[in-house]
Enzyme design. Sequence first.
Site, PDB file in Angstrom:
ATOM      1  CB  CYS A 122      -0.939   0.009   1.235  1.00  0.00           C
ATOM      2  SG  CYS A 122      -2.453   1.046   1.143  1.00  0.00           S
ATOM      3  CG  HIS A 161      -4.001  -3.370   2.462  1.00  0.00           C
ATOM      4  ND1 HIS A 161      -3.003  -3.268   3.604  1.00  0.00           N
ATOM      5  CD2 HIS A 161      -4.364  -2.586   1.882  1.00  0.00           C
ATOM      6  CE1 HIS A 161      -2.959  -1.798   3.610  1.00  0.00           C
ATOM      7  NE2 HIS A 161      -3.700  -1.514   2.693  1.00  0.00           N
ATOM      8  CD  GLU A 202      -2.137  -6.314   4.993  1.00  0.00           C
ATOM      9  OE1 GLU A 202      -2.351  -4.871   5.255  1.00  0.00           O
ATOM     10  OE2 GLU A 202      -1.529  -6.719   3.644  1.00  0.00           O
ATOM     11  CG  ASP A 246     -24.913  -5.142  16.660  1.00  0.00           C
ATOM     12  OD1 ASP A 246     -24.146  -4.425  16.122  1.00  0.00           O
ATOM     13  OD2 ASP A 246     -26.100  -4.930  16.520  1.00  0.00           O
ATOM     14  N   GLY A 259     -17.648   4.211  21.117  1.00  0.00           N
ATOM     15  CA  GLY A 259     -16.826   4.726  22.369  1.00  0.00           C
ATOM     16  C   GLY A 259     -15.390   5.416  21.697  1.00  0.00           C
ATOM     17  CG  ASP A 298     -27.069   4.582  14.487  1.00  0.00           C
ATOM     18  OD1 ASP A 298     -26.868   3.698  13.789  1.00  0.00           O
ATOM     19  OD2 ASP A 298     -26.131   4.978  15.579  1.00  0.00           O
ATOM     20  CG  ASN A 335     -26.554   1.545  11.105  1.00  0.00           C
ATOM     21  OD1 ASN A 335     -26.311   0.422  10.871  1.00  0.00           O
ATOM     22  ND2 ASN A 335     -25.695   2.479  11.697  1.00  0.00           N
TER      23      ASN A 335
END
Length: 584
Positions: free
Chosen positions: A133, A238, A240, A281, A368, A439, A504
Amino acid sequence: MEATVAAPFSSFVTSTQNSSSSPCSLLLSRKNLGSVNLRFKSRLSVRASSTSDSVVTLLDYGAGNVRSIRNALRHLGFSIKDVQTPGDILNADRLIFPGVGAFAPAMDVLNKTGMGEALCTYIDNDRPFLGICLGLQLLFDSSEENGPVKGLGVIPGTVGRFDSSAGIRVPHIGWNALQVGKDSEILDDVGNRHVYFVHSYRAIPSNENKDWVSSTCHYGESFISSIRRGNVHAVQFHPEKSGEVGLSVLRRFLDPKSSSKQKPEERKASKLAKRVIACLDVRTNDKGDLVVTKGDQYDVREQSNENEVRNLGKPVDLARQYYKDGADEISFLNITGFRDFPLGDLPMIQVLRYTSENVFVPLTVGGGIRDFTDATGRYYSSLEVAAEYFRSGADKISIGSDAVYAAEEFRKSGAKTGKSSLEQISRVYGNQAVVVSIDPRRVYVNDPDDVPYKVIRVTNPGPNGEEYAWYQCTVSGGREGRPIGAYELAKAVEELGAGEILLNCIDCDGQGKGFDTDLVKLISDSVGIPVIASSGAGTPEHFSEVFETTNASAALAAGIFHRKEVPIQSVKEHLLEKSIEVRM
């Protein structure tokens, strides 16, 4: 016998920092110094004693997810020696440079440490080298990314941005086909299969660099997907993250006499494939165990007397199974992330680390990722939080609520602050590493002028016969509505540095009646970055519907895969029957 390199390279760092020339051009200029060059060359050509055939030297300059290449090398039976000094490069038997992030910061590190000139010497001596890359792009003369910025100057040409005016989405994200030339060597087992790309910048073939080009890829235009000259290789994709076919590329480089046990597929990869993504989730249940769950319009608890968290399996086990089943990407959403300090969320970090050991497709993690001040008053930037996820195996991070607040502020002030998590992370790691998760919920209106947001005519009228609706964005897991629509948010986050949108729809979540194609079409027609359709998949036909009626680049599902109602391969076989390109 070991070479003594510390003194020469410490002087190179100074000269490199004070010069606009590339490290390789500096090296070439020293070759014109006659007797000085003879002394220089003799010192750099001394190699360490022969090392084991199973050792690979890895140049990790500290940006992005390098854990994936480490895991791939270990999976193939190789051990890793990390570069600590320029001398480690010169003494390497085989060197892999998995460049991740932006061009300028990478060159800055190479220049300041003397690694750049060591790389040039190593490559000039035709030693076994594989760049990945950014590790390919840095070999060119320069890049337009935040530039112009001078590169190593090994290969003629300038790395430029994809031209979105050609009708393509930038970044180029996903599984695409190669046009392999002669003598590619490490690509011999690729055959007609797809490999995984994620980048916004590319190098173009030219008369000046044509002798280096071993394969090209088409995305709006033909660009260089790999180079080879002697023992020097580099790839834009990539390996990997390209599944078994990618592992075959690494195996070929590390052991040129090897060959893949897997025969190339008869189906011919011809263009960028539509992606099928498995989403997990993840949250702690009432017993404190980390489990995969699935919501019904974002409610993850069973409708029972116990009202326990719905448990659909263990995250690492499910991720590994989905990789074997053919998922093109796996997305983890830590849905307890808004309540817990991310750097202290060790179970999620461990999930990433264990998953990346055996899963060689892209991993995205969300939940988060934000600025944070802990109880002691110590401040952690979102950049530090994201870095921890990247080091643990994530390829992309997904930002939700924090992106909504940043977009609201941007729309209010009309100016970028550079301080939002979205801006910080995309600036350091590139926008291709940042996904924004939106959302929204549908809000019906009688007239398009009723609200100051983008309103569309919907396919299915509202409960009172309303023909129009707008999509209100939410935060905190859908519990709080915000004064911004999905259209306005998508446009703003693209401007702020998002590389992809995970779209979503709360109304469709867990219903199994299909994606909200009205919403997906609205957003995918409005932005120039890839859009992932999410929420509502119940049958393979729902995937073909969203790909045929919208410009979605990928479609994501969770519950139907967790409950084994619809296998991933069934979705892909159906898409092939509909003449929709997918990776098989």
